[in-house]
Design a protein around this motif. Structure first.
Motif, PDB file in Angstrom:
ATOM      1  N   GLN A  22       3.377  -6.089   5.476  1.00 57.50           N
ATOM      2  CA  GLN A  22       2.452  -5.316   6.308  1.00 57.50           C
ATOM      3  C   GLN A  22       3.101  -4.959   7.644  1.00 57.50           C
ATOM      4  OE1 GLN A  22      -1.640  -6.599   6.339  1.00 57.50           O
ATOM      5  NE2 GLN A  22      -1.783  -6.086   4.186  1.00 57.50           N
ATOM      6  N   ASP A  23       4.328  -4.482   7.548  1.00 60.23           N
ATOM      7  CA  ASP A  23       5.138  -4.098   8.703  1.00 60.23           C
ATOM      8  C   ASP A  23       5.001  -2.591   8.938  1.00 60.23           C
ATOM      9  OD1 ASP A  23       7.077  -3.614  10.610  1.00 60.23           O
ATOM     10  OD2 ASP A  23       8.755  -4.322   9.381  1.00 60.23           O
ATOM     11  N   ALA A  24       3.920  -2.203   9.595  1.00 56.39           N
ATOM     12  CA  ALA A  24       3.644  -0.786   9.819  1.00 56.39           C
ATOM     13  C   ALA A  24       4.757  -0.116  10.623  1.00 56.39           C
ATOM     14  CB  ALA A  24       2.302  -0.605  10.517  1.00 56.39           C
ATOM     15  N   LYS A  25       5.230  -0.779  11.654  1.00 52.13           N
ATOM     16  CA  LYS A  25       6.312  -0.214  12.469  1.00 52.13           C
ATOM     17  C   LYS A  25       7.566  -0.028  11.610  1.00 52.13           C
ATOM     18  CE  LYS A  25       8.662  -0.765  16.898  1.00 52.13           C
ATOM     19  NZ  LYS A  25      10.059  -0.724  16.640  1.00 52.13           N
ATOM     20  N   SER A  56       1.258   4.335  12.754  1.00 48.39           N
ATOM     21  CA  SER A  56      -0.163   4.228  13.062  1.00 48.39           C
ATOM     22  C   SER A  56      -1.009   4.385  11.798  1.00 48.39           C
ATOM     23  CB  SER A  56      -0.553   5.276  14.098  1.00 48.39           C
ATOM     24  OG  SER A  56      -1.924   5.238  14.358  1.00 48.39           O
ATOM     25  N   PHE A  57      -0.617   5.318  10.944  1.00 47.89           N
ATOM     26  CA  PHE A  57      -1.319   5.493   9.668  1.00 47.89           C
ATOM     27  C   PHE A  57      -1.273   4.203   8.861  1.00 47.89           C
ATOM     28  CE2 PHE A  57      -0.898   5.979   5.109  1.00 47.89           C
ATOM     29  CZ  PHE A  57      -2.112   6.542   4.787  1.00 47.89           C
ATOM     30  N   TRP A  58      -0.064   3.641   8.709  1.00 52.27           N
ATOM     31  CA  TRP A  58       0.064   2.428   7.902  1.00 52.27           C
ATOM     32  C   TRP A  58      -0.682   1.258   8.530  1.00 52.27           C
ATOM     33  CZ3 TRP A  58       0.768   2.874   3.128  1.00 52.27           C
ATOM     34  CH2 TRP A  58       1.582   3.873   2.603  1.00 52.27           C
ATOM     35  N   GLN A  59      -0.667   1.135   9.849  1.00 51.34           N
ATOM     36  CA  GLN A  59      -1.410   0.049  10.498  1.00 51.34           C
ATOM     37  C   GLN A  59      -2.894   0.204  10.228  1.00 51.34           C
ATOM     38  OE1 GLN A  59       0.078  -2.723  12.120  1.00 51.34           O
ATOM     39  NE2 GLN A  59      -1.975  -3.349  11.509  1.00 51.34           N
ATOM     40  N   ALA A  64      -7.648  -1.608   7.316  1.00 54.03           N
ATOM     41  CA  ALA A  64      -8.768  -1.292   6.428  1.00 54.03           C
ATOM     42  C   ALA A  64      -8.730  -2.121   5.146  1.00 54.03           C
ATOM     43  CB  ALA A  64      -8.754   0.200   6.088  1.00 54.03           C
ATOM     44  N   GLY A  65      -7.678  -2.932   4.977  1.00 54.38           N
ATOM     45  CA  GLY A  65      -7.615  -3.822   3.831  1.00 54.38           C
ATOM     46  C   GLY A  65      -6.681  -3.403   2.713  1.00 54.38           C
ATOM     47  N   LEU A  66      -5.880  -2.369   2.918  1.00 55.93           N
ATOM     48  CA  LEU A  66      -4.948  -1.942   1.871  1.00 55.93           C
ATOM     49  C   LEU A  66      -3.946  -3.052   1.587  1.00 55.93           C
ATOM     50  CD1 LEU A  66      -4.092   0.448   0.043  1.00 55.93           C
ATOM     51  CD2 LEU A  66      -2.463   1.064   1.842  1.00 55.93           C
ATOM     52  N   LYS A  67      -3.849  -3.436   0.333  1.00 59.10           N
ATOM     53  CA  LYS A  67      -2.974  -4.540  -0.060  1.00 59.10           C
ATOM     54  C   LYS A  67      -1.927  -4.136  -1.094  1.00 59.10           C
ATOM     55  CE  LYS A  67      -5.285  -7.844   2.137  1.00 59.10           C
ATOM     56  NZ  LYS A  67      -4.987  -7.977   3.502  1.00 59.10           N
TER      57      LYS A  67
END
Length: 72
Positions: A22-25, A56-59, A64-67
């Motif tokens: 879950q590394d959005a950056k 920002s989209f991925w964060q 929102a709970g996307l796994k």
């Protein structure tokens, strides 16, 4: 495996690793500086342009709970 297939597999593996963490950056860093992501229809097809916007989209998706994600 051809060179092209190997490059795609390597990129997909790195994307998957960052996604699972879950590394959005980190996901944003996989895009070019002026690259973009077209959001799914649930986000009205919004285009996120640039690494920060993509991150920002991925964060937001993680928040929102996307796994899970499937790369094709």
């Amino acid at each position: 495996m051809s060179d092209a297939a190997s490059i795609v597999k390597s990129g997909n593996d790195e994307f998957s690793r960052r996604f699972k963490a879950q590394d959005a950056k980190g996901l944003g860093e996989l895009y070019s500086a002026n690259g973009g992501l077209v959001a799914p229809s649930g986000a009205n097809g919004h285009i996120f342009e640039g690494r920060d916007a993509v991150a920002s989209f991925w964060q937001g998706a993680f928040n929102a709970g996307l796994k899970e994600v499937t790369l094709t």
